[in-house]
Design an enzyme around this catalytic site. Structure first.
Site, short mmCIF file in Angstrom:
data_model
loop_
_atom_site.label_atom_id
_atom_site.label_comp_id
_atom_site.label_asym_id
_atom_site.label_seq_id
_atom_site.Cartn_x
_atom_site.Cartn_y
_atom_site.Cartn_z
N GLU A 57 33.37 48.11 42.98
CA GLU A 57 33.56 47.00 42.05
C GLU A 57 33.39 45.68 42.79
OE1 GLU A 57 36.94 45.62 38.84
OE2 GLU A 57 36.45 47.73 39.06
N ARG B 240 32.33 45.94 33.23
CA ARG B 240 32.15 45.15 34.45
C ARG B 240 30.69 44.76 34.67
NH1 ARG B 240 36.34 45.39 32.94
NH2 ARG B 240 38.27 46.04 33.94
N CYS C 169 40.40 45.18 42.69
CA CYS C 169 40.10 46.61 42.76
C CYS C 169 38.81 46.83 43.53
CB CYS C 169 39.98 47.20 41.36
SG CYS C 169 41.54 47.33 40.48
#
Length: 295
Positions: free
Chosen positions: A285, A172, A219
């Protein structure tokens, strides 16, 4: 600046509620620049700015943001999937340029029809290409950097082209600085068949069946050390917790959804509840606008 105007290079500029550009559906107003060329982008970057793509993975404050918000449009939202003969081989192709403003879901569907593999693991991610590259969006079945050959980046000093090997990318994270804009990419793809690519997409998509269908950024927290953040939140007894019109989804505890009329303040309050109840430190996130300590 009036409510709607053209900049000196021809960029369309409007003051708009940012909620309309996000998958969560919250966020106050800002001055939005729709840029369709390198010159327009360079002008937009002359003052403090943020870049807004597909609006997933993002929670924008109810008061909006003071900076210009850049949206890629025109040629920067077009794609050329023609194989480059000088870079492609019998088994692998490198495409022409794909704009950072191209919606990722439509791109993935087109690649499937062409029988081109490497990015099917990103199926279902409601992002634009530039944002998906910037955060290396993905699922457990694949991520954006699986299918990148070249990345064109606009920086405050000018435009550069890099390869994944030039970046310290990871889970990520692309390693691309916050104030840089992914304008275009060339994709590196394996030749396959539409049937095989579709089968892989269906397999990856099965893992999403338990995810909520309501407005959500995706998420909320990264999985710490390979442990499911959703499981940790669930074990803390937080599924179904509601503040205002924001809810920790009963289907999957790592998702916060907008029941209709939720505010960013509602979402932040739920994030604080989760952090206070889960013993393991959790890393967001979500991208928060504005983020503490950043413009």
């Amino acid at each position: 600046m009036t409510d709607r105007a053209l900049s000196r290079t021809g960029a369309r500029v409007e003051r708009l509620p940012l909620a309309r550009f996000t998958t969560l559906g919250v966020g106050g107003e800002a001055e939005v620049w729709f840029v369709a060329s390198a010159a327009q982008l360079a002008e937009a970057m002359e003052q403090p700015y943020r870049v807004l793509g597909g609006g997933s993975n993002l929670v924008i404050a109810d008061e909006g943001v003071p900076e210009r918000v850049i949206r890629l449009a025109g040629p920067l939202a077009e794609r050329d999937l023609t194989p480059d003969p000088g870079l492609s081989s019998a088994d692998e192709i490198v495409t022409g340029w794909v704009g950072g403003g191209v919606p990722l879901p439509g791109l993935i569907r087109q690649l499937q029809k062409l029988g081109l593999s490497n990015l099917e693991g990103t199926v279902g991610i409601p992002a634009q290409v530039g944002g998906a590259v910037w955060m290396n969006a993905g699922t457990r079945y694949g991520e954006m950097f699986d299918g990148l050959h070249t990345i064109e980046i606009a920086t405050p000093q000018g435009t550069v082209q890099v390869t994944p090997a030039d970046l310290a990318w990871g889970y990520r994270d692309s390693g691309i600085p916050r104030n840089h804009v992914v304008t275009r990419v060339r994709l590196k793809l394996r030749r396959s068949t539409p049937e095989d690519v579709l089968a892989k997409m269906d397999f990856a998509d099965q893992a999403r069946k338990g995810q909520p269908k309501m407005k959500t950024p995706g998420c909320a927290f990264k999985n710490p050390g390979g442990v499911s953040a959703g499981r940790l939140i669930d074990e803390a007894g937080l599924k179904g917790t509601r503040i205002g019109n924001a809810l920790i989804a009963p289907e999957h505890a790592n998702f916060i959804v907008n029941l209709g009329g939720a505010t960013a303040a509602d979402v932040h309050a739920l994030l604080d509840v989760i952090r206070g109840r889960v013993a393991v430190p959790l890393e967001l996130e979500y991208e928060l606008w504005p983020t503490q300590g950043q413009p």
